[in-house]
Design a protein around this motif. Sequence first.
Motif, PDB file in Angstrom:
ATOM      1  N   ASN A 137      47.116  37.107  47.419  1.00 33.82           N
ATOM      2  CA  ASN A 137      45.653  36.977  47.390  1.00 33.82           C
ATOM      3  C   ASN A 137      45.199  36.193  46.173  1.00 33.82           C
ATOM      4  OD1 ASN A 137      45.190  40.422  48.497  1.00 33.82           O
ATOM      5  ND2 ASN A 137      45.309  38.573  49.741  1.00 33.82           N
ATOM      6  N   ASN A 141      43.408  32.378  46.294  1.00 37.25           N
ATOM      7  CA  ASN A 141      42.035  32.141  45.859  1.00 37.25           C
ATOM      8  C   ASN A 141      41.964  31.243  44.633  1.00 37.25           C
ATOM      9  OD1 ASN A 141      39.026  33.753  45.024  1.00 37.25           O
ATOM     10  ND2 ASN A 141      39.453  32.931  47.045  1.00 37.25           N
ATOM     11  N   SER A 144      42.528  27.693  45.770  1.00 33.05           N
ATOM     12  CA  SER A 144      41.359  27.184  46.497  1.00 33.05           C
ATOM     13  C   SER A 144      40.247  26.776  45.543  1.00 33.05           C
ATOM     14  CB  SER A 144      40.840  28.247  47.469  1.00 33.05           C
ATOM     15  OG  SER A 144      41.753  28.501  48.496  1.00 33.05           O
ATOM     16  N   SER A 170      38.152  35.620  37.968  1.00 34.04           N
ATOM     17  CA  SER A 170      38.584  34.374  38.610  1.00 34.04           C
ATOM     18  C   SER A 170      38.422  33.169  37.684  1.00 34.04           C
ATOM     19  CB  SER A 170      37.798  34.143  39.906  1.00 34.04           C
ATOM     20  OG  SER A 170      36.456  33.764  39.645  1.00 34.04           O
ATOM     21  N   GLY A 263      30.971  34.924  47.294  1.00 35.20           N
ATOM     22  CA  GLY A 263      32.246  35.623  47.422  1.00 35.20           C
ATOM     23  C   GLY A 263      32.068  37.121  47.457  1.00 35.20           C
ATOM     24  N   ALA A 267      37.492  39.566  49.126  1.00 35.31           N
ATOM     25  CA  ALA A 267      38.092  38.252  49.399  1.00 35.31           C
ATOM     26  C   ALA A 267      38.670  37.676  48.114  1.00 35.31           C
ATOM     27  CB  ALA A 267      37.065  37.306  50.002  1.00 35.31           C
ATOM     28  N   THR A 268      39.043  38.550  47.202  1.00 36.92           N
ATOM     29  CA  THR A 268      39.630  38.255  45.891  1.00 36.92           C
ATOM     30  C   THR A 268      38.584  37.724  44.915  1.00 36.92           C
ATOM     31  OG1 THR A 268      41.741  37.795  46.975  1.00 36.92           O
ATOM     32  CG2 THR A 268      41.549  37.136  44.684  1.00 36.92           C
ATOM     33  N   ARG A 270      36.270  34.304  45.841  1.00 32.21           N
ATOM     34  CA  ARG A 270      35.407  33.271  46.404  1.00 32.21           C
ATOM     35  C   ARG A 270      35.665  33.076  47.887  1.00 32.21           C
ATOM     36  NH1 ARG A 270      34.176  30.591  41.926  1.00 32.21           N
ATOM     37  NH2 ARG A 270      35.220  32.350  40.955  1.00 32.21           N
ATOM     38  N   ILE A 271      34.584  32.817  48.624  1.00 36.58           N
ATOM     39  CA  ILE A 271      34.631  32.621  50.071  1.00 36.58           C
ATOM     40  C   ILE A 271      34.063  31.259  50.461  1.00 36.58           C
ATOM     41  CG2 ILE A 271      33.620  33.405  52.260  1.00 36.58           C
ATOM     42  CD1 ILE A 271      33.760  36.282  51.132  1.00 36.58           C
ATOM     43  N   VAL A 293      40.242  28.757  54.004  1.00 36.21           N
ATOM     44  CA  VAL A 293      39.489  29.889  54.548  1.00 36.21           C
ATOM     45  C   VAL A 293      38.737  29.440  55.799  1.00 36.21           C
ATOM     46  CG1 VAL A 293      37.398  31.271  54.125  1.00 36.21           C
ATOM     47  CG2 VAL A 293      39.239  31.261  52.451  1.00 36.21           C
ATOM     48  N   ASN A 320      43.268  35.080  51.206  1.00 32.50           N
ATOM     49  CA  ASN A 320      42.621  35.768  50.087  1.00 32.50           C
ATOM     50  C   ASN A 320      42.059  37.128  50.474  1.00 32.50           C
ATOM     51  OD1 ASN A 320      40.756  34.365  51.735  1.00 32.50           O
ATOM     52  ND2 ASN A 320      39.207  34.395  50.129  1.00 32.50           N
TER      53      ASN A 320
END
Length: 448
Positions: A137, A141, A144, A170, A263, A267-268, A270-271, A293, A320
Amino acid sequence: MHGEFWQLDNKNPDAKLYYKDHCIDYNELEAQVQQAVNSLPSERCLIALVAQSTLDFVIFYLAALRQSHVVLLIDAALAENDRNELLEHYQVNLLIEGNKIHSLSDYTHQLADELCLLLSTSGSTGSPKLVKLSKANLVANCSSINQFLPIIKDDVVMTFLPLSYSFGLSILHTHLAMGANIVLQSDSPMSADFWHNFEHYKVTSFYGVPLSYQLLNRLGLEKMPLGNVRYMAQAGGKLLARDWQLLSDYTHNNNIDFFVMYGQTEATARIAYLPAEYFSRQIGFIGKEIPGVELQLLDSEGERVEQFDSQGELCVRGSNIFGGYSETLVELSYFENIPLLHTGDIAIQSPSGLYQIVGRSKRICKIAGRRINLDELQSWLDALCQFEVVCVGSEDEIVVYSEQPIEAEVIKQLATKLKCHSRLIQTIVLEAIPRLSNSKVDYHALKQ
């Protein structure tokens, strides 16, 4: 560039990590991490780590990940009683605070092979409900984010968001992965020391939550020492429309890119993100999916929403996505495969392919028999009042919290909009809207 940020080989030899009077390069960081590895048990265990913006935290965090221990990040603002209850609840083996290692429970945990990180979604409330994340995960992320944000090895980033918070964490991950310069500190942008350091270290980016940008706008963007900033980024909730417009004007005039991001901890981090070129013309949008994603909208029957500008729950598929929640010791022993994350956010997709959040599925109430989206209502009132409001609803009334009095005419307009009597609308002026340590509104505190 890989996403295994805990591996420090082949990093920028000129980059540094700064903390107060200390300054180390990545070679020295590697040596100190290896020393910390040697101080940890060889047998895999559950380690609670107090998440402070310090070199000691970074060193022990990376060391624990390398050793494949399971790390439970503890918010530094968590009250002592709540901390102790959490440590006892999970029978934590070691507590690390600063450079001190405290032995706690000798319980032998059954830990899922994939499990590496436990994060809270409730700020500093001390809830035992934790998000389970794997190294896969974190890598997915981190990689990404570094594909869509213009982070380079010569960048200088400065921390101030809590590192127990997935957004703040993050930022650390991505800059370690890139081998960039990192200034570790915890002063807020309201502090003179923050801006002294920001100018001294020639910081090249600014990350914040909506409240951070409210503060910047109040302080006056043009007065701030932002001359070295190449880009700004925001996550952690929706920017108010007036803050968005002020930031759009400032960044356009100063040749700064601005990235809106969306996010969830599940989803760890960020989306989705809004590419900088859309910032000035797509106000209120979260943009498109991050690399790797897939996003889709589902209706109340679980069917895909194919029509543009039609509402549905935003759902996410990708590497993620977390391995489920843990509220008990037993739940640490398995890691679920969750093919689709239901975010609980209601969104639309425009014909341009960009997404916009319009509310929360749980932020719905009924007043006088009518279904009310509290987030849409809140955005409408924000724009009308020109200051932040928070709306909470029940079956028999809407309560509007603010830090400034709301004019009677606004309440009248609100009653007309809701097609209800004004007696069903209560306004409460607070000295300050209560917030969690991640700066989001503390709805539990409001209800008390």
